[in-house]
Design an enzyme around this catalytic site. Structure first.
Site, PDB file in Angstrom:
ATOM      1  CG  ASP A  12      -2.180   0.835   1.012  1.00 43.35           C
ATOM      2  OD1 ASP A  12      -3.215   0.580   1.652  1.00 43.35           O
ATOM      3  OD2 ASP A  12      -2.116   1.766   0.172  1.00 43.35           O
ATOM      4  CD  GLU A  30      -6.675   5.657   2.938  1.00 42.03           C
ATOM      5  OE1 GLU A  30      -6.508   5.945   1.751  1.00 42.03           O
ATOM      6  OE2 GLU A  30      -5.742   5.256   3.671  1.00 42.03           O
TER       7      GLU A  30
END
Ligand code: GLC
Length: 620
Positions: free
Chosen positions: A309, A506
């Site tokens: 990521d 997020e």
């Protein structure tokens, strides 16, 4: 000997030899003569042979470059080609100007032209977060976020959504989508709860069918893109719903709750898996060889490639930036491509040094390249590196939006109805209020045009919930809208209060302090209640909210989740044009103080997992 005879006799000899070989059952692969194209460029040769031939020609620089992904803002086409980058990505909201299908295709084709005209001519693969449609691009069809799709309980429709998302992505040159998120969100205070199909693995397992839609029958179909199962593993299980936090559970629970969706994704042939930011019992997933190599590549037999990521490897030692030790640990753990995304030159030199000093075996580099190149060949990128612009004719089309509107209808969950719903279409007087009634930005949520998303009535094309209520109104019906409820009086027969959350993504969406309505919403509900008009609350949110205190004084409650661009689908349910079928894929808590609260834990929420009402009779 005259040339003709020579040729003829040579041909005769070759025929005899060939016949002999065939009789002997020897496979005859046309030898690539020195002048002919190299085997790896022969689209008729088996992919494994093409990979082998290409890798035999690659230098260490070529191989290390293939394992490196840079962000479009940090690498021009020339810089990308010079560094031999394997991939370029758009982070959330990183878009070309103009932000149109043509603008994207021009951008990505420029990267491909630079890549294929240097060295071995290996095309890049371009990745973007296609998490609810091709949401970075203005004008794309924006589907409900996964939390709504989980409530729809319609994996076949979700597969169709995948196919449309792939078509609209491929139309812009994006052949790799960082989706689906197969997280199993256990604590709704987590900012990524809306990216989860549900709180138990079944929802993600069933809806992993979206991968079949994204990847199509064949990866090299023009409208197919490579999918990404993310984030491996345990992102939805962190303590307190802390994004990128620590998932403190046993291996048994990790296997029971968080692993099944990845097993399903591998069975669907998912091309890539993205590693998760979270730690598992204190160890960052990005450095965990047991998880990546033993569990994912070994036990699950995942044969695609693993991507890190965003700056994920930097977190392994808990310090800013990445070190040689972290590069070594991440690559030896089994990560094949690193989403750097800016410091890619430093990454390349560090990785190369770690190979040359023996800390990373060349066999690991070769395994990573084999996996990456196999997918590039399977995607047909060597034959068709450039965008198929014929697909742009259906970008954001009415037909695509009709599918999105159906998904909105099926994702609505009717939680309370004291006879106030469905709304009468004719001779009615409807008051609509609330910050989310007429705001396409709010109803689409995060990962829309930008990373965090944004409020704004018309930030993307589509229909708001108010648009739908107005369009559905029949003869003799009046619809009034005022965000704050100004003008409400007892002459109205019903008030629709569309409340909830504004966009986030997020960790920005983590709400450890609770999930109550904000002051604006509470003031609105108070005002409407004081008017005496029956109130229907519609929540537009990325998760269940604390509404237990307000529930007694409202006559109807609908969870709309984050419906995306086709808000009119919510009105289809309010009017009864679609009899609600949605069922909660998350336990709705009495209060967020109950979190985490999940099906099977023996605790009582406000509404249980699987709860959802329908209209008793089909009303016109
Ligand atoms: C983000 C997200 C991931 C996304 C990636 C690229 O940080 O965690 O889901 O695919 O970066 O935007």
């Amino acid at each position: 000997m005259p040339l003709l005879r020579t040729t003829r006799s040579l041909r005769a000899t070759r025929t005899t030899v060939l016949a002999g070989l065939l009789l002997a059952g020897t496979a005859v692969v046309p030898m690539a003569s020195a002048a002919a194209t190299p085997l790896y460029k022969n689209s008729h040769a088996p992919v494994s042979e093409r990979v082998k031939d290409l890798m035999a020609r690659m230098t260490l620089d070529d191989k290390v470059g293939q394992m490196t992904q840079g962000e479009r803002g940090a690498a021009t086409p020339a810089q990308s080609a010079a560094a031999r980058l394997g991939s370029i990505l758009s982070g959330g909201g990183s878009t070309p100007t103009p932000n149109t299908p043509a603008g994207w295709a021009d951008m990505i084709d420029a990267y491909q032209k630079a890549a294929t005209s240097t060295g071995l001519g290996i095309p890049i693969i371009y990745g973007s977060d296609t998490v609810h449609g091709h949401n970075n691009v203005h004008g794309a069809t924006v589907f409900p976020h996964n939390i709504g799709l989980g409530a729809a309980n319609d994996p076949r429709l979700v597969e169709k959504i995948g196919a449309i998302t792939a078509e609209e992505s491929a139309a812009t040159g994006v052949k790799w989508g960082f989706a689906p998120c197969l997280c199993v969100a256990r604590d709704d205070r987590w900012g990524r709860t809306y990216e989860s199909f549900g709180e138990i693995p079944r929802n993600a397992v069933e809806n992993s069918r979206i991968i079949k839609g994204l990847q199509g029958r064949e990866l090299d179909d023009p409208a197919s893109i490579m999918a990404t199962a993310k984030h491996f593993i345990g992102d939805g299980g962190t303590t307190g719903g802390d994004d990128q936090g620590n998932t403190q559970i046993s291996l048994e629970e990790l296997r029971r709750i968080h692993l099944p969706p990845f097993r399903a994704a591998v069975a669907h042939g998912v091309g890539s898996v993205m590693i998760s930011f979270n730690s598992w019992n204190g160890v960052k997933d990005h450095g965990n060889k047991f998880l990546i190599t033993d569990l994912l590549k070994g036990e699950l037999r995942f044969s695609g490639f693993v991507i890190s990521d965003w700056n994920g490897i930097d977190q392994i030692d808990g310090q800013e930036g990445f070190t040689a030790a972290e590069v070594k640990q991440a690559v030896n753990a089994g990560i094949d491509m690193i989403m750097v995304p800016y410091d890619y030159l430093k990454f390349i030199s560090t990785l190369k040094a770690e190979v040359l000093n023996g800390h990373i075996p060349l066999s690991r580099i070769d395994d990573a390249n084999r996996r990456i190149l196999t997918k590039k060949f399977e995607l047909g990128l060597f034959e068709h590196p450039y965008t198929d612009r014929s697909l742009q004719k259906d970008f954001g089309s009415a037909a695509h939006r009709a599918v999105a509107r159906q998904a909105v209808r099926e994702s609505q969950v009717l939680l309370k109805n004291d006879g106030v719903l469905p709304l009468a279409k004719r001779d009615n007087k409807i008051f609509v209020a609330g910050k989310n009634a007429n705001d396409l930005g709010n109803q689409a949520g995060g990962w829309t045009l930008t990373w965090q998303g944004q409020s704004g009535e018309r930030v993307i094309p589509g229909t708001t919930i108010l648009d739908g209520i107005k369009a559905g109104a029949g003869k003799g019906t009046v619809v009034t809208y005022d965000r704050a409820g100004g003008g409400i009086d007892s002459g109205y027969r019903v008030a629709i209060a569309v409340v909830g959350e504004t966009p986030y993504a997020e960790g920005e969406g983590d709400r450890p302090g609770g999930l109550g309505l904000d002051a604006e919403d509470l003031a609105l509900l108070g005002k409407l209640k004081a008017s005496g008009v029956p109130v229907v609350v519609v929540t537009v949110s990325g998760r269940p909210l604390d509404i237990a205190a307000q529930l007694p004084s409202v006559k109807g409650l609908v969870a709309a989740w984050l419906p995306g661009s086709e808000g009119a689908g919510v009105a289809d349910v309010l009017y009864g044009d679609y009899n609600p079928t949605g069922k909660l894929s998350f336990t709705w808590p009495k209060s967020s103080a109950q979190e985490p609260i999940n099906a099977g834990d023996g605790r009582q929420g406000l509404f249980p997992y699987g709860y959802g009402l329908s209209y008793r009779r089909h009303h016109r």
